[in-house]
Design a protein around this motif. Sequence first.
Motif, PDB file in Angstrom:
ATOM      1  N   HIS A  40       0.717  -1.388  -0.061  1.00  0.00           N
ATOM      2  CA  HIS A  40       0.125  -0.244  -0.162  1.00  0.00           C
ATOM      3  C   HIS A  40       1.332   1.242  -0.039  1.00  0.00           C
ATOM      4  CE1 HIS A  40      -3.451  -2.534   1.773  1.00  0.00           C
ATOM      5  NE2 HIS A  40      -3.280  -2.713   0.388  1.00  0.00           N
ATOM      6  N   GLU A  41       1.783   1.728   1.010  1.00  0.00           N
ATOM      7  CA  GLU A  41       2.790   2.053   0.603  1.00  0.00           C
ATOM      8  C   GLU A  41       3.467   2.342  -0.587  1.00  0.00           C
ATOM      9  OE1 GLU A  41       7.196   3.919   3.080  1.00  0.00           O
ATOM     10  OE2 GLU A  41       5.705   2.426   3.686  1.00  0.00           O
ATOM     11  N   ALA A  42       3.642   1.462  -1.354  1.00  0.00           N
ATOM     12  CA  ALA A  42       3.940   1.321  -2.583  1.00  0.00           C
ATOM     13  C   ALA A  42       3.080   2.078  -2.865  1.00  0.00           C
ATOM     14  CB  ALA A  42       5.163   0.634  -3.269  1.00  0.00           C
ATOM     15  N   GLY A  43       1.643   2.194  -3.255  1.00  0.00           N
ATOM     16  CA  GLY A  43       0.687   2.242  -3.782  1.00  0.00           C
ATOM     17  C   GLY A  43      -0.226   1.337  -5.246  1.00  0.00           C
ATOM     18  N   GLY A  44      -0.438  -0.140  -3.986  1.00  0.00           N
ATOM     19  CA  GLY A  44      -0.653  -1.039  -4.906  1.00  0.00           C
ATOM     20  C   GLY A  44      -1.761  -1.523  -4.638  1.00  0.00           C
ATOM     21  N   ARG A  45      -2.262  -2.713  -5.107  1.00  0.00           N
ATOM     22  CA  ARG A  45      -3.978  -3.203  -4.101  1.00  0.00           C
ATOM     23  C   ARG A  45      -3.388  -4.748  -4.464  1.00  0.00           C
ATOM     24  NH1 ARG A  45      -8.672  -0.729  -2.623  1.00  0.00           N
ATOM     25  NH2 ARG A  45     -10.755  -2.600  -3.386  1.00  0.00           N
ATOM     26  N   ILE A  46      -3.788  -5.276  -3.004  1.00  0.00           N
ATOM     27  CA  ILE A  46      -3.420  -6.833  -2.422  1.00  0.00           C
ATOM     28  C   ILE A  46      -3.920  -8.037  -2.442  1.00  0.00           C
ATOM     29  CG2 ILE A  46      -1.951  -6.206  -0.933  1.00  0.00           C
ATOM     30  CD1 ILE A  46       0.285  -8.409  -0.901  1.00  0.00           C
ATOM     31  N   PHE A  47      -4.863  -8.950  -2.845  1.00  0.00           N
ATOM     32  CA  PHE A  47      -5.818  -9.835  -2.709  1.00  0.00           C
ATOM     33  C   PHE A  47      -4.828 -11.049  -2.114  1.00  0.00           C
ATOM     34  CE2 PHE A  47     -10.726  -9.025  -4.263  1.00  0.00           C
ATOM     35  CZ  PHE A  47      -9.937  -7.791  -3.730  1.00  0.00           C
ATOM     36  N   LEU A  48      -5.194 -11.522  -0.697  1.00  0.00           N
ATOM     37  CA  LEU A  48      -4.747 -12.934  -0.305  1.00  0.00           C
ATOM     38  C   LEU A  48      -5.035 -13.391  -1.024  1.00  0.00           C
ATOM     39  CD1 LEU A  48      -2.765 -14.005   1.584  1.00  0.00           C
ATOM     40  CD2 LEU A  48      -4.631 -13.975   3.100  1.00  0.00           C
ATOM     41  N   GLN A  49      -4.655 -14.822  -1.287  1.00  0.00           N
ATOM     42  CA  GLN A  49      -5.512 -16.182  -2.425  1.00  0.00           C
ATOM     43  C   GLN A  49      -5.486 -17.564  -1.934  1.00  0.00           C
ATOM     44  OE1 GLN A  49      -3.374 -18.673  -4.746  1.00  0.00           O
ATOM     45  NE2 GLN A  49      -5.101 -18.209  -6.159  1.00  0.00           N
ATOM     46  N   LEU A  50      -6.710 -17.682  -1.300  1.00  0.00           N
ATOM     47  CA  LEU A  50      -6.843 -18.522  -0.194  1.00  0.00           C
ATOM     48  C   LEU A  50      -6.859 -20.010  -0.054  1.00  0.00           C
ATOM     49  CD1 LEU A  50     -10.253 -16.454   2.402  1.00  0.00           C
ATOM     50  CD2 LEU A  50      -7.827 -16.566   2.339  1.00  0.00           C
ATOM     51  N   TRP A  51      -6.022 -21.057   0.561  1.00  0.00           N
ATOM     52  CA  TRP A  51      -5.596 -21.469  -0.514  1.00  0.00           C
ATOM     53  C   TRP A  51      -6.400 -23.180   0.933  1.00  0.00           C
ATOM     54  CZ3 TRP A  51      -0.181 -23.865  -0.600  1.00  0.00           C
ATOM     55  CH2 TRP A  51       0.203 -24.711  -2.055  1.00  0.00           C
ATOM     56  N   HIS A  52      -6.787 -24.354   0.029  1.00  0.00           N
ATOM     57  CA  HIS A  52      -7.332 -25.764   0.871  1.00  0.00           C
ATOM     58  C   HIS A  52      -6.920 -26.694   0.079  1.00  0.00           C
ATOM     59  CE1 HIS A  52      -8.184 -29.133   2.863  1.00  0.00           C
ATOM     60  NE2 HIS A  52      -8.693 -28.452   4.310  1.00  0.00           N
ATOM     61  N   VAL A  53      -4.979 -27.085  -0.608  1.00  0.00           N
ATOM     62  CA  VAL A  53      -5.438 -28.463  -1.040  1.00  0.00           C
ATOM     63  C   VAL A  53      -5.770 -29.574  -0.962  1.00  0.00           C
ATOM     64  CG1 VAL A  53      -2.609 -27.263  -1.029  1.00  0.00           C
ATOM     65  CG2 VAL A  53      -3.871 -28.873   0.645  1.00  0.00           C
ATOM     66  N   GLY A  54      -6.688 -30.470  -0.430  1.00  0.00           N
ATOM     67  CA  GLY A  54      -7.369 -31.176  -0.417  1.00  0.00           C
ATOM     68  C   GLY A  54      -6.764 -32.273  -0.260  1.00  0.00           C
ATOM     69  N   ARG A  55      -6.572 -33.248  -1.329  1.00  0.00           N
ATOM     70  CA  ARG A  55      -5.807 -34.089  -1.674  1.00  0.00           C
ATOM     71  C   ARG A  55      -4.481 -34.142  -1.825  1.00  0.00           C
ATOM     72  NH1 ARG A  55      -8.728 -37.353  -6.454  1.00  0.00           N
ATOM     73  NH2 ARG A  55      -7.922 -36.200  -8.379  1.00  0.00           N
ATOM     74  N   MET A  56      -4.085 -33.347  -2.910  1.00  0.00           N
ATOM     75  CA  MET A  56      -2.723 -32.276  -2.664  1.00  0.00           C
ATOM     76  C   MET A  56      -1.478 -32.237  -1.616  1.00  0.00           C
ATOM     77  SD  MET A  56      -2.262 -32.636  -6.513  1.00  0.00           S
ATOM     78  CE  MET A  56      -1.061 -32.307  -6.385  1.00  0.00           C
TER      79      MET A  56
END
Length: 377
Positions: free
Chosen positions: A92-108
């Motif tokens: 944010h300080e660098a002027g960006g926007r960021i989403f977190l990818q939420l992950w459950h791998v299951g059998r992997m």
Amino acid sequence: MSNVDLFTAGALAGRDVGHRIVMAPMTRARSTQPGDVPNETNAVYYAQRATAALIVTEATQISPQGKGYSFTPGIHSQEQVEGWRGVTGAVHEAGGRIFLQLWHVGRMSHPDFHGGELPVAPSAIPFEGQIWKVDPDTGVGAMVDCPTPRALSTEEVRQIVEDFRQAARRAIEAGFDGVEIHGANGYLIDQFLRTTSNKRTDEYGGTRENRLRFLKEVIDAVSDEIGADRTAIRLAPFLTARGMDCPDILPTILDAASYLQSRGVAYVHLVEADWDDAPQFTEAFRRELRARFSRPIIVAGLYDTERAGWVLSRGYADFVAFGRKFIANPDLPYRLANGLPLANFDGSTLFGGEARGYSDYPAWTEHEGEQPEAVSA
């Protein structure tokens, strides 16, 4: 046809942006151990790439059960939340926007991540799949086979829905602008969608409606917790690897798109095959998907500026995500806009390690006129 290309202004996830270039999620396996905690090096790496229209982080496990690869970060402990707060603050300080990818791998996954217990899945079906795991004795990482998983109980499935909800809440506490739910690449949500990996006989299996139930419940839980405008999802309609070659997946994805439209999610992110002789997205499917989902669509998969222009001008997508090109080119939008050569990345440093091959790639201006080794844009 339209005049939209990579450098046309647009709007994504509640923000006006000057171009259509998104940073795709990429597993880099550099969290602090023990604890899978994001760190200062991660903050530097993401902040360097803040000129993307949107950054989607590497996949991040929503719970210890959701882990499937060594050194990947989590969002299920307070220490992890604090670590991510350093990342979002830097972006944010660098002027960006960021989403977190939420992950459950299951059998992997592998029993070594779960105290010797088997990974979980919709059904206990053998499949061909490998994950990256570091040997605790040698410290060397390698791809290892996944075992046959155990099937989740109905109550366990409902608990995972709550795990997604809590992870989304923690992501907002950590300063993220939103979350992207990982429903692609043969991970848990994808496993529920496909007849090849889901043989359940309860309300989460069998009919197409039942196979979609888990996805819908996760979308509902996350949207209700943080808002639909901060909720997105990644899907992989044409994936066939990892035992995922489902004959019903395309109509299933289209039905999902209709539901996502009704919920008003921030965007849908489509994974296109990025390996040789992989199945290709058809124009017919792109048209059908657009008919079901009018909100922003992001596509990712070996795009260059010409191919990006094609998919954008036809209205099949609104933004294009780049992965590998962002690794060695932290200022990728600038380089593409100005027709500058792109640097190559060091493949030996993709997973694990520290700054080398991660946050030490210079921006163009730092080359002081030196031409980096070029690749096709």
